[in-house]
Design a protein around this motif. Structure first.
Motif, PDB file in Angstrom:
ATOM      1  N   GLU A 260      77.829  43.339 -42.299  1.00 30.86           N
ATOM      2  CA  GLU A 260      77.983  44.101 -41.079  1.00 30.86           C
ATOM      3  C   GLU A 260      77.468  45.427 -41.130  1.00 30.86           C
ATOM      4  N   LEU A 261      76.843  46.080 -42.178  1.00 26.96           N
ATOM      5  CA  LEU A 261      76.265  47.237 -42.393  1.00 26.96           C
ATOM      6  C   LEU A 261      74.879  47.467 -42.151  1.00 26.96           C
ATOM      7  N   ARG A 262      74.547  48.357 -41.198  1.00 25.22           N
ATOM      8  CA  ARG A 262      72.937  48.558 -40.727  1.00 25.22           C
ATOM      9  C   ARG A 262      72.808  49.996 -40.934  1.00 25.22           C
ATOM     10  N   VAL A 263      71.575  49.983 -41.723  1.00 24.38           N
ATOM     11  CA  VAL A 263      71.201  51.442 -42.207  1.00 24.38           C
ATOM     12  C   VAL A 263      69.789  51.768 -41.724  1.00 24.38           C
ATOM     13  N   GLY A 264      69.410  53.094 -41.560  1.00 23.59           N
ATOM     14  CA  GLY A 264      68.425  53.458 -40.860  1.00 23.59           C
ATOM     15  C   GLY A 264      67.498  54.000 -42.320  1.00 23.59           C
ATOM     16  N   LEU A 265      66.325  53.647 -42.431  1.00 18.40           N
ATOM     17  CA  LEU A 265      65.633  54.097 -43.600  1.00 18.40           C
ATOM     18  C   LEU A 265      64.622  55.410 -43.030  1.00 18.40           C
ATOM     19  N   LYS A 266      64.676  56.454 -43.756  1.00 21.94           N
ATOM     20  CA  LYS A 266      64.023  57.715 -43.435  1.00 21.94           C
ATOM     21  C   LYS A 266      63.624  58.585 -44.263  1.00 21.94           C
ATOM     22  N   CYS A 267      62.440  59.353 -44.449  1.00 20.52           N
ATOM     23  CA  CYS A 267      62.095  60.199 -45.494  1.00 20.52           C
ATOM     24  C   CYS A 267      61.587  61.599 -44.790  1.00 20.52           C
ATOM     25  N   GLY A 268      61.793  62.825 -45.473  1.00 16.31           N
ATOM     26  CA  GLY A 268      61.621  63.878 -44.854  1.00 16.31           C
ATOM     27  C   GLY A 268      61.259  64.963 -45.863  1.00 16.31           C
ATOM     28  N   GLY A 269      60.374  65.861 -45.776  1.00 13.04           N
ATOM     29  CA  GLY A 269      60.123  66.724 -46.924  1.00 13.04           C
ATOM     30  C   GLY A 269      60.003  66.230 -47.921  1.00 13.04           C
ATOM     31  N   SER A 270      58.808  65.207 -47.850  1.00 11.79           N
ATOM     32  CA  SER A 270      58.433  64.287 -48.692  1.00 11.79           C
ATOM     33  C   SER A 270      57.602  64.988 -49.826  1.00 11.79           C
ATOM     34  N   ASP A 271      57.525  64.452 -51.007  1.00 13.46           N
ATOM     35  CA  ASP A 271      56.530  65.162 -52.234  1.00 13.46           C
ATOM     36  C   ASP A 271      55.989  63.922 -52.805  1.00 13.46           C
ATOM     37  N   GLY A 272      55.362  64.410 -53.756  1.00 14.73           N
ATOM     38  CA  GLY A 272      54.601  63.219 -54.722  1.00 14.73           C
ATOM     39  C   GLY A 272      55.474  62.229 -55.478  1.00 14.73           C
ATOM     40  N   PHE A 273      56.621  62.775 -55.649  1.00 13.31           N
ATOM     41  CA  PHE A 273      57.824  61.822 -56.424  1.00 13.31           C
ATOM     42  C   PHE A 273      58.433  60.719 -55.271  1.00 13.31           C
ATOM     43  N   SER A 274      58.188  60.855 -53.977  1.00 15.44           N
ATOM     44  CA  SER A 274      59.096  60.046 -53.054  1.00 15.44           C
ATOM     45  C   SER A 274      58.815  58.674 -52.947  1.00 15.44           C
ATOM     46  N   GLY A 275      57.419  58.291 -53.442  1.00 19.18           N
ATOM     47  CA  GLY A 275      56.853  57.077 -53.563  1.00 19.18           C
ATOM     48  C   GLY A 275      57.207  56.686 -55.015  1.00 19.18           C
ATOM     49  N   ILE A 276      57.909  57.277 -55.890  1.00 19.73           N
ATOM     50  CA  ILE A 276      57.964  56.701 -57.083  1.00 19.73           C
ATOM     51  C   ILE A 276      59.428  56.661 -57.432  1.00 19.73           C
ATOM     52  N   THR A 277      60.423  57.051 -56.806  1.00 23.83           N
ATOM     53  CA  THR A 277      61.737  57.372 -57.269  1.00 23.83           C
ATOM     54  C   THR A 277      62.458  56.973 -56.042  1.00 23.83           C
ATOM     55  N   ALA A 278      62.815  57.943 -55.003  1.00 25.67           N
ATOM     56  CA  ALA A 278      63.762  57.771 -54.005  1.00 25.67           C
ATOM     57  C   ALA A 278      63.546  56.481 -53.163  1.00 25.67           C
ATOM     58  N   LEU A 298      63.024  50.160 -40.710  1.00 31.42           N
ATOM     59  CA  LEU A 298      62.213  51.177 -41.016  1.00 31.42           C
ATOM     60  C   LEU A 298      61.340  51.671 -39.673  1.00 31.42           C
ATOM     61  N   THR A 299      61.122  53.089 -39.541  1.00 30.94           N
ATOM     62  CA  THR A 299      60.594  53.739 -38.333  1.00 30.94           C
ATOM     63  C   THR A 299      59.465  54.748 -38.932  1.00 30.94           C
ATOM     64  N   GLU A 300      59.483  55.646 -38.234  1.00 33.44           N
ATOM     65  CA  GLU A 300      58.200  56.665 -38.435  1.00 33.44           C
ATOM     66  C   GLU A 300      56.719  55.975 -38.214  1.00 33.44           C
ATOM     67  N   VAL A 301      56.508  55.448 -37.126  1.00 32.87           N
ATOM     68  CA  VAL A 301      55.402  54.698 -37.081  1.00 32.87           C
ATOM     69  C   VAL A 301      53.852  55.171 -37.536  1.00 32.87           C
ATOM     70  N   PRO A 302      53.659  56.671 -37.304  1.00 30.67           N
ATOM     71  CA  PRO A 302      52.637  56.972 -37.847  1.00 30.67           C
ATOM     72  C   PRO A 302      52.429  57.316 -39.190  1.00 30.67           C
ATOM     73  N   GLU A 303      53.563  57.038 -39.876  1.00 34.61           N
ATOM     74  CA  GLU A 303      53.571  57.125 -41.454  1.00 34.61           C
ATOM     75  C   GLU A 303      53.720  55.747 -42.089  1.00 34.61           C
ATOM     76  N   MET A 304      53.334  54.779 -41.320  1.00 26.33           N
ATOM     77  CA  MET A 304      52.805  53.410 -41.528  1.00 26.33           C
ATOM     78  C   MET A 304      51.105  53.118 -41.495  1.00 26.33           C
ATOM     79  N   PHE A 305      50.543  54.479 -40.935  1.00 22.24           N
ATOM     80  CA  PHE A 305      49.154  54.186 -40.787  1.00 22.24           C
ATOM     81  C   PHE A 305      48.500  54.178 -42.144  1.00 22.24           C
ATOM     82  N   GLY A 306      48.046  53.131 -42.759  1.00 25.77           N
ATOM     83  CA  GLY A 306      47.275  53.060 -44.151  1.00 25.77           C
ATOM     84  C   GLY A 306      48.049  52.162 -44.946  1.00 25.77           C
ATOM     85  N   ALA A 307      49.163  51.789 -44.383  1.00 25.25           N
ATOM     86  CA  ALA A 307      49.975  50.509 -45.028  1.00 25.25           C
ATOM     87  C   ALA A 307      50.576  49.698 -44.011  1.00 25.25           C
ATOM     88  N   GLU A 308      49.863  49.575 -43.030  1.00 26.53           N
ATOM     89  CA  GLU A 308      50.646  48.691 -41.933  1.00 26.53           C
ATOM     90  C   GLU A 308      50.176  47.334 -42.208  1.00 26.53           C
TER      91      GLU A 308
END
Length: 498
Positions: A260-278, A298-308
């Motif tokens: 029954e759990l529904r979670v949103g996935l969001k990142c902000g103030g990202s850095d070079g470790f974002s795609g490695i750890t969190a 998952l949202t942030e559609v502009p941040e899918m450009f290049g990985a779409e």
């Protein structure tokens, strides 16, 4: 992840990421060769492993993140000054479905939530005031303060008014966006009761708005039109709020399955470790939740450009693939219609943290949704109908995107950050740090430290700890933003204000 000073994320990469600051002249051993660093290079940033000529793609995560602006030498620091995006306009895409077995066992886990009459489950039992127009924000604040003073929140978790500037002087798409998001807030299961607060003369006419709510519980959702109140609107507002309060305070937590759990996935103030750890940690949890029958968005559609294409090929059906193509190309057209390039996204903070192009950001950003197949695609303001991984149309802006995730029906937003941010939206907004430094410096902002992966903690062990933390939050443990009272909403605006 073993503790080391750099990481090569994918065997195909021609860069490594520094896990600590390096000085010019230091050396690293990669794939049997010795690389001498050509410049001082900050932590989170990229170092080139081979000589490349101008125009050559730079590869990270196994995919191009742009191309070299000039000839570059191995050991050179790769950043936004010598790397240029490959992104341009809209594209034609081909569906090449990829099916992956998550290989995750089902566990009979539960959390303590509030079962609502319509079958949905809340993780909080709060009373909300939802203004139909920004003109009554001040009245909403006074009502909140008075209800808290008179009830001391006995039997409920909190009382909030969700300020916004809209509801009038808007046309077409903006007007509907406002109405949809406010409707979604009124229907959210984290609210045990809602007072819809109207002025009366606004474009977002109260009677029409209430029709959008469908068959709602009139003991829990009430409307006050302040222009129609004879005399003191505070007295009438408190009367309605106390009626809502007496119903809401009877609600009790009970065990409900994790499905029954529904979670949103969001990142902000990202850095070079974002795609490695969190982000990978959140992706592991997302896959785990989907395997339990739960839901992530998952949202942030502009941040899918290049990985779409990674997301498109994970769509369960050709129809979902076509919807995802529209999701991407429609957002690109939005950029282009305003005369803006589709590759303009990384903020100054992103660049300082080691993210050089939008592709670099996107390939890290999409780590948050793991490997699960895409089960649903939502427009802005739509509410969830499908279990599993969903994609949602919304921009990358932290406040707008987080509001959209919660409005879609997420009870919690998982928010990864490398630079740090204090804000929260109208549901618990759980901050996950990408590195140990921000976790140590901002303990009043951060709820969980994914930087432990850099100290040798295994992903498996940390994910189990993360699962326990999320279940605790779903069962009532407050997030930092809740403890601080940092909660707000923001609605997407695109058009004319009258």
């Amino acid at each position: 992840m073993n503790e080391t000073s750099f990481i090569k994320i994918n065997p195909a990469d021609n860069v490594v990421v520094c896990l600590r600051p390096f000085s010019q002249g230091e050396t690293i051993e990669v794939d049997g060769q010795t690389i001498t660093l050509q410049q001082d290079t900050p932590a989170g940033h990229k170092v080139l492993l081979v000589d490349v000529s101008e125009g050559t793609d730079i590869i990270k995560y196994g995919y191009p993140i742009g191309h070299a602006r000039e000839d570059l030498k191995k050991g050179q620091w790769v950043n936004e000054n010598n790397l240029k995006t490959n992104l341009s306009g809209t594209l034609n895409y081909e569906y090449n479905p990829v099916n992956q077995d998550l290989g995750i066992a089902h566990e009979n886990l539960t959390f303590k939530g509030y079962k609502r009459a319509n079958g949905e489950v809340g993780v909080r039992n709060e009373i909300w005031i939802v203004p139909t127009v920004g003109c009554v924000n001040g009245i909403a604040d006074r009502l909140v303060n008075q209800l808290i003073a008179e009830t001391h929140l006995e039997g409920i978790d909190a009382v909030y008014a969700w300020h916004h500037n809209y509801g009038c002087s808007q046309l077409s798409g903006d007007h509907e966006n406002t109405r949809k998001i406010l409707r979604d807030i009124c229907q959210h299961p984290n609210a045990g009761g809602v007072l819809v607060l109207s002025l009366g003369c606004e474009n977002n006419q109260p009677d029409k708005f209430m029709e959008m709510l469908g068959d709602y519980d009139k003991s829990r959702v009430k409307l006050m039109i302040t222009q129609k109140v004879e005399g003191d609107e505070m007295e009438e507002g408190m009367k309605l709020l106390k009626e809502i309060y007496e119903v809401t305070r009877q609600d009790k937590r009970e065990d409900v399955p994790l499905s029954e759990l529904r979670v949103g996935l969001k990142c902000g103030g990202s850095d070079g470790f974002s795609g490695i750890t969190a982000n990978p940690l959140v992706g592991e949890f997302s896959d785990f939740l989907v395997a339990q029958g739960g839901t992530s968005i998952l949202t942030e559609v502009p941040e899918m450009f290049g990985a779409e294409t990674i997301l498109m090929n994970r769509c369960k059906t050709p129809q979902l693939f076509e919807q995802t193509v529209s999701l991407i190309n429609d957002f690109k057209e939005y950029f282009l219609s305003h005369g803006e390039p589709v590759g303009e996204n990384p903020s100054p903070g992103n660049k300082a943290g080691g993210i050089s192009t939008l592709e670099d950001k996107a390939l890290g950003c999409t780590q948050k949704c793991g490997r699960a197949p895409v089960s649903g695609v939502l427009g802005y303001g739509d509410r969830l109908t499908e279990h599993g991984l969903n994609l949602l149309s919304a921009p990358g802006n932290d406040l707008v995107a987080s509001t959209a995730l919660a409005a879609a029906g997420c009870q919690i937003v998982l928010f990864t950050t490398g630079r740090g941010t204090p804000f929260g939206t109208f549901v618990p907004t759980m901050k996950i740090s990408t590195n140990n430094d921000i976790f140590a410096r901002k303990p009043n902002w951060i709820d969980f430290n994914a930087g432990e992966l850099l100290k040798g903690v295994s992903m498996k062990d940390l994910n189990r700890k993360f699962i326990d933390k999320i279940i605790a939050v779903a069962s009532g443990e407050k997030t930092r933003n809740e403890e601080n009272g940092y909660r707000e909403i923001s609605i997407f605006k695109n058009g004319v204000t009258l």
